[in-house]
Design an enzyme around this catalytic site. Structure first.
Site, PDB file in Angstrom:
ATOM      1  N   SER A 204      43.923  48.772  40.256  1.00 42.51           N
ATOM      2  CA  SER A 204      43.820  47.793  39.326  1.00 42.51           C
ATOM      3  C   SER A 204      42.757  48.589  38.250  1.00 42.51           C
ATOM      4  O   SER A 204      41.478  49.121  38.705  1.00 42.51           O
ATOM      5  CB  SER A 204      43.317  46.305  39.548  1.00 42.51           C
ATOM      6  OG  SER A 204      42.778  45.590  38.364  1.00 42.51           O
ATOM      7  N   SER A 205      43.093  48.632  37.046  1.00 42.75           N
ATOM      8  CA  SER A 205      42.083  48.983  36.121  1.00 42.75           C
ATOM      9  C   SER A 205      41.077  48.025  35.674  1.00 42.75           C
ATOM     10  O   SER A 205      41.382  46.989  35.249  1.00 42.75           O
ATOM     11  CB  SER A 205      42.840  49.435  34.860  1.00 42.75           C
ATOM     12  OG  SER A 205      43.682  50.516  34.887  1.00 42.75           O
TER      13      SER A 205
ATOM     14  N   ASN B 204      46.043  43.899  43.245  1.00 38.53           N
ATOM     15  CA  ASN B 204      46.465  45.390  42.968  1.00 38.53           C
ATOM     16  C   ASN B 204      45.756  46.459  43.634  1.00 38.53           C
ATOM     17  O   ASN B 204      44.549  46.488  43.633  1.00 38.53           O
ATOM     18  CB  ASN B 204      46.497  45.689  41.391  1.00 38.53           C
ATOM     19  CG  ASN B 204      47.013  46.827  40.969  1.00 38.53           C
ATOM     20  OD1 ASN B 204      47.575  47.672  41.754  1.00 38.53           O
ATOM     21  ND2 ASN B 204      47.037  47.221  39.841  1.00 38.53           N
TER      22      ASN B 204
ATOM     23  N   GLY C 275      45.007  42.216  31.413  1.00 32.83           N
ATOM     24  CA  GLY C 275      45.958  41.236  31.242  1.00 32.83           C
ATOM     25  C   GLY C 275      45.237  39.898  31.137  1.00 32.83           C
ATOM     26  O   GLY C 275      43.897  39.892  31.602  1.00 32.83           O
TER      27      GLY C 275
ATOM     28  N   SER D  16      47.013  41.861  36.116  1.00 34.30           N
ATOM     29  CA  SER D  16      46.304  42.794  36.981  1.00 34.30           C
ATOM     30  C   SER D  16      47.551  43.012  38.286  1.00 34.30           C
ATOM     31  O   SER D  16      47.813  41.945  38.743  1.00 34.30           O
ATOM     32  CB  SER D  16      45.026  42.497  37.616  1.00 34.30           C
ATOM     33  OG  SER D  16      44.918  43.575  38.654  1.00 34.30           O
ATOM     34  N   GLY D  17      47.973  44.012  38.225  1.00 34.05           N
ATOM     35  CA  GLY D  17      49.183  44.508  39.394  1.00 34.05           C
ATOM     36  C   GLY D  17      50.556  44.378  38.874  1.00 34.05           C
ATOM     37  O   GLY D  17      51.509  44.631  39.672  1.00 34.05           O
TER      38      GLY D  17
ATOM     39  N   THR E 107      49.180  50.389  33.997  1.00 30.19           N
ATOM     40  CA  THR E 107      48.716  51.783  34.411  1.00 30.19           C
ATOM     41  C   THR E 107      49.747  52.730  34.237  1.00 30.19           C
ATOM     42  O   THR E 107      49.892  53.787  33.652  1.00 30.19           O
ATOM     43  CB  THR E 107      47.586  51.755  35.244  1.00 30.19           C
ATOM     44  OG1 THR E 107      46.417  51.041  35.093  1.00 30.19           O
ATOM     45  CG2 THR E 107      47.112  53.386  35.216  1.00 30.19           C
TER      46      THR E 107
ATOM     47  N   GLU F  50      43.560  36.511  32.232  1.00 29.66           N
ATOM     48  CA  GLU F  50      43.050  36.223  33.724  1.00 29.66           C
ATOM     49  C   GLU F  50      42.688  34.782  33.955  1.00 29.66           C
ATOM     50  O   GLU F  50      42.221  34.232  32.945  1.00 29.66           O
ATOM     51  CB  GLU F  50      41.946  37.188  34.035  1.00 29.66           C
ATOM     52  CG  GLU F  50      42.179  38.783  34.107  1.00 29.66           C
ATOM     53  CD  GLU F  50      41.088  39.601  34.607  1.00 29.66           C
ATOM     54  OE1 GLU F  50      39.959  38.989  34.707  1.00 29.66           O
ATOM     55  OE2 GLU F  50      41.292  40.920  35.094  1.00 29.66           O
TER      56      GLU F  50
END
Length: 985
Positions: A160-161, A157, A382, A107-108, A112, A384
């Site tokens: 973040s998605s 992020n 991703g 994330s980040g 996206t 985690e």
């Protein structure tokens, strides 16, 4: 910006990690750092793109960049995400191969944004047209809608998605987009009710309250103040760099472009408002007479959500074997029911949005029956590893294990297929196969997900601890499973393992999972009473989202668990990906501070490890590190060999063979494929590059020399041409000036002459009689001399009659005397004709020459003054003759004088008389018939002059001399006639 012709040109670090020397983790990280520091955020591992998040805007996504990478070979330019997108699109369009682009990372890390860049590039390079542009715009505008409802600000992020997205974009045979299908995976719906400290809820809540108009908020009965809603965290409600109001307008516009009707948009916003209002429902305890605790809704504003029956939060109805049993809910259970409803409502709304978008962007009925080319874009969580990892991280990491498994399998398969296709001997590659980890999680018999489902379905008391006990029993011997209470004694004293946790050794590292909430989150149950209450609501979209609440369609079958659904969807996704040609984008974030120009080695190293990038490089280098088509290789290195430079005329493969032989590359360092040359060691490639760079410097010097010479010659010729042009123009200018001056002078002269003439004519008109008389007298000089012409100018006045007649008489007498003076000349010419005509060849040329007589002008020339005084008589002829000496035939110039009595020969220089002969002593004159000027004067025998002998003379005026001698002899009465003898003797 500078355009590079290859990723090896002006290389910052190494553009392709496969060529990295030496290859180790430290050099890998250092290469990424070096490129990142120079704004080179993209690096290759073969065909895999590593993307570093720069946390700032870079000028590398312009329309000019799109055109630069369009229809170019993958390795032709420096690494870029556009190169991968172009390669995938051209393979799909030209080779009819379905493609998928897998974007993974933390994330980040920029997943996206990477998916947006891929889609925007494909949209830019595919076809144009009104319908095509509409489809492209709808596909692109689906992103802002899904981001608003599925993305949130997290610690890592700002955008973040919080869901996984896979989009299949369908193309026609020309490569023009026809539509698409979006699949969403595992929305993090727990965020609706609770967010970690420093994080926000989904964007749409903040966008709605910030950007909606006052009228809209009034209709939705909402307040702009975030603090009035329990589901919105306050510590990070406002984020620097995020304009929620502007984003809301963007989302509304995107929904309109995608195809949402206005009433649908309004319904969606009403349900978003309903979720916010659900969070504000509070409960109070209430005791019943039977001793059971019961909860009641606190009446704050008299309204919860669109007609929702508040009783649904107080009771729960359980049906089993056609029997119904109602139980009360205490306050804790009521809050659980409220949050479960809010999460389900938002999750189902999100799924409805995806379905609605799919209806708009799906392929039209006109193309539905034909086969389409497909490009899939996967943007998913991703791997985690948090401080507190729960059920969500477990299934997210499971998905990443599956993606890593397919990544290794497809990479190896692609590598192996290329070796087979190119007829290169295949070397078996040893690598870590994470199938054992996937089996630990997804095995249908004793996998973790299977045991979790079994715990959720079995009767009796089920807790998270019973689930952990089961794991400890069944998975204790597994090499990738660790637990404090497992049978494996080595962990009994491991205090890093809490009692309520288990640890799995994933391919990316060990992750500690807390089992608290596993069973509950896997069940994901919504009380039937709440479903029925939602179905009874007056809101049409809300009824549509809860079809199981319909009393007429009661289904007592337990719904599938969240783990089962996710496992099934991941299985479908893997099958879908395996049917397509994969393209990988591995996203890495350089730091946790979300700021530019900071590169944290430990963080990047962690991501490199769990993404398996080093393993990816080793797989790629297990055979041959570098491969290139023969044509490209020959074009790049042909200057290293005299035979191939500047042009190789034969097949490219033969040219490469000659080139490598000439460069003394060992045969074990390369292999010939069907269409490519394979190089084993990167050092070999770099050696060729160094030699090429040195050769290019020499060629550059040569080109500069030739160019400078050409430039100088061109400059000289230009100067010469300019000089000629300037000279021509100047001559033209000078001649024009000269002509203008002449013309001006001529005009002045003409004007003066015309003026003078005009004045003369005017004077003639106004002349006095004296002037008229003057003009008359001056005109007499033009009177003809011919005696046959009796014309005479007319007199201007009558009083001139006497003078006029007298002048005419005088002129006539003078003309007669003048004509008489010419008589002797004509008589001499006539006599010459009688003597010489048809006898002497010289005669015809003398006819036109007048007889001048005195050719020496002795009367005027002072040189002959003494000679003139010595001759007493009038000289009738004086001429220069040559006297021929009888002894040697040489000539001596003499002056020849003829009078009526004598002819005299005198010295030319002194004028002294040499001989004077009386004409009576001259017997005859002899000449030849030829055209010469010789004549002989014969003296009479016995005369006084006979002692001197005859004279042989030569003259140019022979005809005149002899004619005058004959004429003098004829007219003299006291002497005999001189005989003229003309013969060839």
């Amino acid at each position: 910006m500078e355009v590079k012709t290859s990723l090896l040109d002006n290389m910052i670090g190494v553009g392709d990690m496969v060529l990295l020397e030496p290859l180790n983790e430290d050099s890998f990280i250092e290469n990424l750092r070096s490129r990142f520091d120079h704004n080179e955020i993209y690096t290759y591992i073969g065909s895999v793109v590593i993307s570093m998040n720069p946390y700032r805007s870079l000028p590398i996504y312009t329309p000019q960049k799109v055109e630069e990478y369009r229809n170019r070979n993958f390795y032709e330019l420096s690494p870029h995400i556009y190169a991968l997108a172009d390669e995938a699109y051209r393979s799909l369009r030209d080779q009819d191969k379905d493609q998928c682009i897998l974007i993974t990372g933390e994330s980040g890390a920029g997943k996206t944004e990477a998916s947006k860049l891929v889609m925007s590039y494909v949209a830019a390079v595919c076809g144009k047209g009104q319908e095509v542009n509409k489809v492209k715009e709808q596909l692109l505008q689906s992103n802002p809608v899904l981001e608003a409802f599925g993305n949130a600000k997290t610690m890592r992020n700002d955008n973040s998605s919080r869901f996984g997205k896979y989009m299949d974009i369908e193309f026609d045979f020309k490569g023009d987009p026809l539509g698409g299908v979006i699949s969403n995976y595992l929305l993090e719906k727990s965020r609706v009710c609770k967010q970690p400290r420093g994080e926000r809820n989904f964007h749409i809540f903040y966008q709605l309250l910030s950007g909606a108009s006052d009228d809209t908020l009034l209709k939705l009965k909402l307040d702009r103040d975030f603090s009035k809603y329990n589901y919105l965290s306050l510590d990070s409600a406002n984020v620097n760099g995020l304009d929620d109001a502007a984003s809301f307008r963007t989302v509304r516009n995107a929904m309109q472009i995608v195809g949402f009707m206005e009433d649908e948009v309004q319904s969606v916003l009403e349900l978003v408002a309903a979720v916010l209002k659900l969070g504000n429902i509070e409960f109070k305890p209430e005791s019943r007479v039977n001793g059971f605790d019961e909860s009641r809704v606190k009446d704050k504003n008299g309204e919860t959500t669109g007609g929702l029956d508040n009783r649904a939060f107080s009771y729960r109805t359980v049906e089993a074997k056609m029997e119904k049993m109602s139980t009360t809910l205490n306050v804790a259970q009521a809050y659980y029911a409220r949050d479960a409803l809010a999460k389900n409502l938002y999750s189902r709304l999100f799924s409805w949005l995806v379905t609605r978008i799919n209806e708009s962007i799906k392929v039209g009925p006109l193309f539905a029956k034909t086969r389409h080319k497909v490009m899939g874009v996967l943007d998913i969580y991703g791997f985690e590893i948090f401080e507190d990892n729960s059920f969500e991280q477990f299934i997210i990491n499971y998905c990443n294990e599956k993606l890593q498994q397919i990544f290794i399998e497809l990479t190896l398969r692609e590598e192996q297929e290329e070796y087979i296709r190119e007829d290169i001997e295949w070397t078996n590659i040893v690598y870590f196969n994470n199938a054992v980890i996937c089996d630990l999680i997804e095995n249908n018999q004793n996998g973790i997900l299977a045991m979790l489902d079994e715990e959720c379905l079995r009767p009796g008391t089920v807790t998270d601890d019973t689930f952990l006990d089961k794991l400890n029993t069944i998975c204790a011997e597994h090499q990738h499973f660790e637990s404090r209470l497992s049978k494996n004694s080595k962990f009994l004293t491991d205090h890093s393992l809490p009692h309520s946790c288990f640890r799995i050794q994933h391919y990316a590292g060990k992750v500690l999972y807390r089992v608290e909430g596993f069973v509950d989150k896997n069940n994901d149950l919504l009380y039937r009473d709440l479903s029925q209450a939602m179905y009874k609501a007056t809101h049409s979209l809300m009824r549509q989202l809860f079809p199981e609440g319909n009393p007429a369609k009661v289904n007592l079958k337990r719904p599938p668990t969240a783990g089962f659904q996710f496992k099934a969807s991941v299985g479908v996704l893997m099958k879908n990906l395996q049917t397509k040609n994969p393209n990988y984008i591995r996203c890495i974030k350089p730091n946790d501070k979300k700021v530019a120009h900071i590169f944290t080695d430990s963080l990047v190293c962690h991501q490199v490890r769990y993404l398996g990038l080093m393993e990816n490089v080793r797989v790629r280098r297990a055979g041959y590190a570098f491969r290139q088509p023969y044509e490209s290789c020959l074009k790049r290195y042909k200057m290293l060999c005299k035979t191939t430079w500047p042009q190789w005329r034969g097949p490219a493969r033969d040219g490469v063979a000659v080139l490598l032989t000439d460069c003394s590359v060992p045969t074990e360092e390369f292999a010939y494929g069907r269409s490519k040359i394979f190089i084993r060691n990167p050092r070999t490639l770099f050696t060729l590059e160094e030699r090429r760079r040195a050769c290019l410097e020499d060629l550059a010097t040569l080109i500069q020399k030739i160019y400078r010479g050409w430039k100088s010659r061109t400059h000289f010729l230009l100067l010469k041409k300019s000089q000629v042009v300037v000279a021509a123009w100047y001559r033209r200018y000078a001649q024009q000036n000269k002509y203008q001056k002449i013309k001006s002078a001529s005009l002045v002269m003409q004007s003066f002459i015309r003026g003078w003439k005009s004045e003369r004519e005017l004077l003639n008109i106004c002349l006095s009689p004296s002037l008229q008389m003057q003009k008359y007298f001056l005109g007499l000089k033009t009177t003809t001399m011919s005696p046959m012409d009796n014309t005479w100018p007319a007199k201007p006045y009558g009083f001139l009659e006497g003078a006029h007649t007298e002048l005419r008489r005088i002129f006539h007498l003078w003309r007669v005397s003048w004509l008489l003076s010419l008589k002797a000349v004509y008589e001499e010419k006539l006599e010459a004709s009688e003597i010489f005509k048809d006898k002497k060849a010289l005669y015809p040329s003398s006819v036109s020459q007048p007889f001048k007589g005195d050719y020496l002008e002795i009367q005027k020339n002072p040189k002959y003054q003494k000679l003139n005084s010595a001759v007493e008589e009038k000289v009738l002829l004086a001429d220069l003759v040559n006297k021929i000496n009888r002894a040697n035939g040489k000539g001596s110039p003499r002056l020849f004088l003829l009078t009526k009595s004598n002819f005299v020969l005198a010295d030319q220089k002194t004028g002294q008389v040499k001989t004077s002969v009386p004409l009576p002593d001259l017997a005859s004159v002899s000449v030849s018939t030829q055209s010469d000027g010789f004549f002989a004067l014969k003296l009479k025998e016995g005369s006084a002059s006979a002692s001197k002998g005859d004279f042989l003379l030569s003259s140019d005026h022979l005809i005149e001399i002899i004619t005058k001698l004959h004429r003098i002899g004829t007219t003299a009465a006291d002497r005999d006639q001189i005989n003229i003898d003309i013969s060839d003797e």
